[in-house]
Design an enzyme around this catalytic site. Structure first.
Site, short mmCIF file in Angstrom:
data_model
loop_
_atom_site.label_atom_id
_atom_site.label_comp_id
_atom_site.label_asym_id
_atom_site.label_seq_id
_atom_site.Cartn_x
_atom_site.Cartn_y
_atom_site.Cartn_z
N ARG A 64 0.92 -1.22 0.10
CA ARG A 64 -0.20 -0.01 -0.03
C ARG A 64 1.00 1.27 -0.06
O ARG A 64 0.68 2.23 -0.95
CB ARG A 64 -0.95 0.11 1.21
CG ARG A 64 -1.58 1.09 1.34
CD ARG A 64 -2.95 1.02 0.54
NE ARG A 64 -3.84 2.25 0.71
CZ ARG A 64 -5.30 2.54 0.54
NH1 ARG A 64 -5.82 1.44 0.46
NH2 ARG A 64 -5.70 3.49 0.89
N ILE A 91 -8.24 6.13 1.14
CA ILE A 91 -7.44 7.01 2.25
C ILE A 91 -6.13 7.18 1.85
O ILE A 91 -5.37 6.21 1.28
CB ILE A 91 -7.59 6.11 3.53
CG1 ILE A 91 -8.69 5.28 3.88
CG2 ILE A 91 -6.90 6.89 4.78
CD1 ILE A 91 -10.00 6.54 4.41
N ASN A 106 -11.20 17.88 0.79
CA ASN A 106 -12.17 16.78 0.61
C ASN A 106 -13.76 17.03 0.89
O ASN A 106 -14.03 18.28 1.54
CB ASN A 106 -11.98 15.65 1.75
CG ASN A 106 -12.62 14.60 1.48
OD1 ASN A 106 -12.73 13.92 0.18
ND2 ASN A 106 -13.12 13.73 2.26
N THR A 107 -14.69 16.59 0.13
CA THR A 107 -16.04 16.88 0.22
C THR A 107 -16.64 15.60 0.60
O THR A 107 -16.28 14.43 0.03
CB THR A 107 -16.56 17.29 -1.22
OG1 THR A 107 -17.89 17.53 -0.89
CG2 THR A 107 -16.15 16.34 -2.41
N HIS A 108 -17.61 15.62 1.67
CA HIS A 108 -17.97 14.59 1.98
C HIS A 108 -19.68 14.43 2.17
O HIS A 108 -20.16 15.74 2.83
CB HIS A 108 -17.59 14.20 3.47
CG HIS A 108 -18.24 12.98 4.19
ND1 HIS A 108 -17.92 11.61 3.95
CD2 HIS A 108 -19.20 12.94 5.11
CE1 HIS A 108 -18.54 10.91 4.49
NE2 HIS A 108 -19.30 11.61 5.30
N ASP A 140 -7.07 15.42 7.36
CA ASP A 140 -6.12 15.25 8.02
C ASP A 140 -5.56 13.91 8.45
O ASP A 140 -6.15 13.01 7.39
CB ASP A 140 -6.31 15.84 9.40
CG ASP A 140 -7.46 15.23 10.34
OD1 ASP A 140 -7.65 15.87 11.43
OD2 ASP A 140 -7.97 14.31 9.75
N GLY A 142 -6.76 11.60 10.01
CA GLY A 142 -8.16 10.65 10.20
C GLY A 142 -8.90 10.39 9.24
O GLY A 142 -8.55 10.94 7.92
N ASP A 144 -12.21 11.55 7.20
CA ASP A 144 -13.16 12.63 7.32
C ASP A 144 -13.28 13.13 8.50
O ASP A 144 -14.11 13.95 9.17
CB ASP A 144 -14.65 12.05 6.92
CG ASP A 144 -14.67 11.49 5.81
OD1 ASP A 144 -15.38 10.52 5.66
OD2 ASP A 144 -14.00 11.79 4.73
#
Ligand code: GRF
Length: 204
Positions: A64, A91, A106-108, A140, A142, A144
């Site tokens: 990975r 991720i 990011n967009t969630h 960051d 984590g 989201d």
């Protein structure tokens, strides 16, 4: 500002950014689009717009971390000021985070911190919320969990429980595209700074 956008699917958020960036006054241009898989509409949208693309699939790498390094190198080659993860379903790894810390947006499709992860729309619906929405945030270490830049609210209708969230997700994406385009444009034109859990953009 130079943007690299990462996608994994239909790329309608990417399309919204491409459309906005066509206006020089927007203050940002998409210099490349990266994906973790081939054959997605997001890559076709980039190609149609004449934007260079790159694909790095996790399964092509023994480790990975090798994928992470490859994605980092491919992205860095375009010397981005800002990276936008728009429906990118992997991720990001340590080398990517180190290289682009505090410059990844990011967009969630949920109101974080509620319903993080890959099934935010479905989880919100299953919980029985009356409102949900979308969140634009800095990435960051984590999942989201980074500082929030903007949020938009979408009401949940009784009928949304009949189709597994598809209609709801489409309504969320309508709000999300506007929120993302506006936030990225402001950050690109005005700059921004992070103070604890807050992202401050001048002229907000
Ligand atoms: C967006 O709702 C994003 O928040 C979620 O997946 C969707 C991607 O849509 N992670 P698109 O590929 O931009 O159309």
């Amino acid at each position: 500002a130079r943007l690299v956008v990462l996608v994994s699917g239909s790329g309608t958020n990417l399309q919204a950014l491409l459309d906005a960036a066509a206006d020089p006054a927007y203050g940002a241009r998409i210099v490349a689009v990266g994906a973790d898989r081939d054959g997605i509409a997001g890559l076709e949208r980039a190609e149609k717009a004449g934007v260079p693309t790159f694909v790095h699939r996790v399964k092509d790498y023994a480790l990975r971390q090798d994928w992470d390094a490859a994605l980092t190198g491919a992205t860095a080659a375009f010397e981005p000021d800002l990276i936008v993860s728009a429906g990118f379903m992997k991720i990001l790894g340590a080398s990517f985070m180190e290289r682009f810390a505090h410059r990844i947006v990011n967009t969630h499709p949920a109101l974080l911190p509620s319903f993080p992860g890959a099934h935010g729309v479905r989880d919100a619906l299953a919980y029985g919320v009356k409102v949900t929405g979308c969140t634009v945030h800095l990435v960051d270490e984590g999942v989201d969990t980074g500082p929030i830049i903007a949020q938009g609210v979408v009401e949940v209708a009784d009928s949304d429980h009949e189709d597994g969230g598809d209609a709801l997700h489409e309504r969320i994406k309508t709000v999300e595209r506007k929120l993302l385009v506006e936030a990225v444009g402001r950050m690109a034109r005005e700059g921004y700074r992070v103070e604890g859990r807050r992202v401050l953009i001048p002229g907000q």
